[in-house]
Enzyme design. Structure first.
Site, PDB file in Angstrom:
ATOM      1  N   ASP A 314       0.720  -1.286   0.098  1.00  0.00           N
ATOM      2  CA  ASP A 314      -0.065  -0.044   0.030  1.00  0.00           C
ATOM      3  C   ASP A 314       0.755   1.322   0.257  1.00  0.00           C
ATOM      4  OD1 ASP A 314      -2.349  -1.329  -0.105  1.00  0.00           O
ATOM      5  OD2 ASP A 314      -2.495  -1.601   2.264  1.00  0.00           O
ATOM      6  N   ARG A 345      -2.648   1.955  -9.594  1.00  0.00           N
ATOM      7  CA  ARG A 345      -1.575   2.773  -9.156  1.00  0.00           C
ATOM      8  C   ARG A 345      -0.389   3.124  -9.713  1.00  0.00           C
ATOM      9  NH1 ARG A 345      -2.934   1.272  -2.578  1.00  0.00           N
ATOM     10  NH2 ARG A 345      -4.815   2.914  -2.596  1.00  0.00           N
ATOM     11  N   ARG A 388      -4.685   7.177  -1.387  1.00  0.00           N
ATOM     12  CA  ARG A 388      -3.190   7.287  -1.334  1.00  0.00           C
ATOM     13  C   ARG A 388      -2.623   8.018  -2.420  1.00  0.00           C
ATOM     14  NH1 ARG A 388      -3.101   3.901   3.243  1.00  0.00           N
ATOM     15  NH2 ARG A 388      -4.267   1.965   3.155  1.00  0.00           N
TER      16      ARG A 388
HETATM   17  C1  S3P Z   1      -5.301  -5.549   3.050  1.00  0.00           C
HETATM   18  C2  S3P Z   1      -4.418  -6.313   2.438  1.00  0.00           C
HETATM   19  C3  S3P Z   1      -3.964  -5.701   1.318  1.00  0.00           C
HETATM   20  C4  S3P Z   1      -4.024  -4.411   0.929  1.00  0.00           C
HETATM   21  C5  S3P Z   1      -5.226  -3.595   1.428  1.00  0.00           C
HETATM   22  C6  S3P Z   1      -5.496  -4.193   3.022  1.00  0.00           C
HETATM   23  C7  S3P Z   1      -5.916  -6.205   4.379  1.00  0.00           C
HETATM   24  O1  S3P Z   1      -4.706  -6.173   0.013  1.00  0.00           O
HETATM   25  O2  S3P Z   1      -3.454  -3.778  -0.064  1.00  0.00           O
HETATM   26  O3  S3P Z   1      -4.956  -2.125   1.854  1.00  0.00           O
HETATM   27  O4  S3P Z   1      -6.484  -5.541   5.324  1.00  0.00           O
HETATM   28  O5  S3P Z   1      -6.009  -7.424   4.430  1.00  0.00           O
HETATM   29  P1  S3P Z   1      -4.419  -7.509  -0.813  1.00  0.00           P
HETATM   30  O6  S3P Z   1      -4.640  -8.622   0.010  1.00  0.00           O
HETATM   31  O7  S3P Z   1      -5.466  -7.455  -2.165  1.00  0.00           O
HETATM   32  O8  S3P Z   1      -2.948  -7.361  -1.408  1.00  0.00           O
END
Ligand code: S3P
Length: 433
Positions: A314, A345, A388
């Site tokens: 992120d 992104r 973001r």
């Molecule tokens: C998250 C996992 C991530 C992240 C998201 C929050 C979570 O996503 O990008 O902002 O809380 O499990 P992905 O599992 O799709 O990578």
């Protein structure tokens, strides 16, 4: 549509406490609701995403009281959720819809989950596929939301090899596994955030973790507990980059979650030469915290190790701003997932960097950025309503001699509602119009 006008600023100072971690806040509501007893949460993120989860569980009959960042959840037990009267609206929140799919697939009622324009474009096949294998019945719009779940299915445990390194998919399958017959195991291709496993254990559920495989057995119970949500490292990242690139800076971020599955951004900034130190490391409620001090730094471009990608997934929009201010080239590969976040992104950041005169080359799974000097923008930067992206370009103002305008910043509310206030207190000059 709201806009940031980020005016030039060169000094950043002070101790900063950023709001609670978004991932942990979501999970506190979900697991607290399914627990037996009263779960008290402090440091809860009062952002729209976490509030969407909170509202959804209220809509399923859970009594949840909130005073600011303090939340009391009167758990209904693992089988106590009730059919919501209308579709659950999860707004912009991918974590809500993907994790809740695992829980809702196992209920004895039908329900529908919807989201905003951005969420309605995001891939859900990644959760529909393993859940269907477990016996769930889910209809979607060609693999995208809305999701219509038909209840009353007895799920069965599976062994699932994650095709992408995704904590959301891992968590979804494990949460469905709570209700499944037998064992559910997930194997991940690379480490991803492990807040679900940690919190399940904190609420008394046995999770066996063996290297890259997590297993649990369905049919157990969760027991209420107290949850202290630490500050979000993803929100902290904007201030880490801000201090690293500011001509004069010395800030300390207080009580940040430094769970090793989240600290990729620290490793990347250190590899780039950032003046960054951790102190006062401690463990609270199964999560690691530290204070992070960052001072102005001479950054250099690097080839970002692919192993760090899921651990900083992120934080790349902010890292790209650091790369723009570094000496030499920064190369990111192995980060195709960035294309299916709240916006694409890679492309959206590349477009904004080009507006600021930063040379870059878009790759299918990453980007190459030539460090340089931000040029006077001749147009407004479009964030594509991605929180973001908005905050990252606001941070760039610490290396600009002219205002930077960023469109579509409304969704900063999803993860970091007091970003402007904190940034301005520390020395930035951001106006929201
Ligand atoms: C998250 C996992 C991530 C992240 C998201 C929050 C979570 O996503 O990008 O902002 O809380 O499990 P992905 O599992 O799709 O990578």
């Amino acid at each position: 549509m709201s806009k940031f006008i980020a005016k030039p600023a060169h000094l950043l100072l002070g101790n900063i406490k950023v709001p609670g971690d978004k991932s942990i806040s979501h999970r506190s509501i979900m697991l607290g609701s399914l627990a037996t007893g009263i779960t008290k949460v402090t440091g809860f993120l009062e952002g729209e995403d976490a509030l969407s989860t909170l509202k959804a569980f209220q809509d399923m009959g859970v009594k949840i009281e909130r005073k600011g960042d303090k939340v009391t959840i009167y758990g209904v037990g693992i089988n106590g959720l009730r059919k919501p009267e209308k579709p659950l609206d999860l707004g912009n929140s991918g974590t809500s819809i993907r994790l809740m799919s695992g829980i809702l697939a196992a209920q004895n009622f039908d329900c529908k989950m919807v989201g905003d324009e951005s969420l309605s474009k995001r891939p859900m096949g990644r959760v529909i596929n393993p859940l269907t294998e477990m016996g769930a019945v889910i209809e979607s719009n060609n693999g995208k939301p809305p999701l219509k779940i038909t209840g009353g299915q007895q799920l069965k445990g599976i062994h699932y090899d994650l095709p992408v390194a995704s904590a959301q998919v891992k968590s979804c399958v494990l949460l469905a596994g709570l209700y499944a017959q037998g064992d559910t195991c997930v194997t991940e291709p690379a480490p991803t955030r492990d807040h679900t496993e940690r919190m399940l254990k904190g609420l008394g559920y046995k999770v066996n973790v063996n290297n890259n495989q997590m297993c649990l057995t369905g049919g157990g119970d969760l027991t209420a507990t107290e949850i202290q949500v630490p500050s979000d490292i993803s929100s902290s990242a904007f201030f880490m980059v801000a201090a690293a690139i500011a001509p004069k800076a010395d800030i300390t971020l207080m009580g940040v979650n430094v769970n090793p599955t989240r600290t990729g951004v620290i490793d990347i900034l250190k590899l780039m030469g950032a003046n960054l130190t951790l102190s006062n490391e401690r463990e609270i409620g199964g999560e690691l915290l530290a204070d992070i001090r960052i001072q102005s730094s001479e950054l250099k471009g690097i080839h970002i190790p692919e192993a760090l990608v899921p651990l900083a997934i992120d934080e790349f929009p902010a890292v790209f701003i650091a790369a723009s201010c570094a000496k030499g080239e920064t190369v990111l590969t192995g980060a195709k997932e960035l294309r299916v976040k709240e916006s694409d992104r890679i492309q959206v950041m590349a477009d904004g960097l080009s507006v600021l005169g930063i040379e870059n080359e878009v790759l299918e799974d990453g980007i190459k950025i030539q460090g340089g000097t931000f040029q006077k923008p001749t147009q407004v930067i479009e964030s594509h309503h991605d929180h973001r992206i908005s905050m990252s370009f606001a941070v760039a103002s610490l290396r600009c001699d002219y205002p930077v305008e960023i469109n579509g910043v409304d969704n900063v509310m999803t993860s970091f509602p007091n970003f402007v206030e904190l940034a301005n207190t520390a020395g930035m000059n951001i106006q929201e119009v």
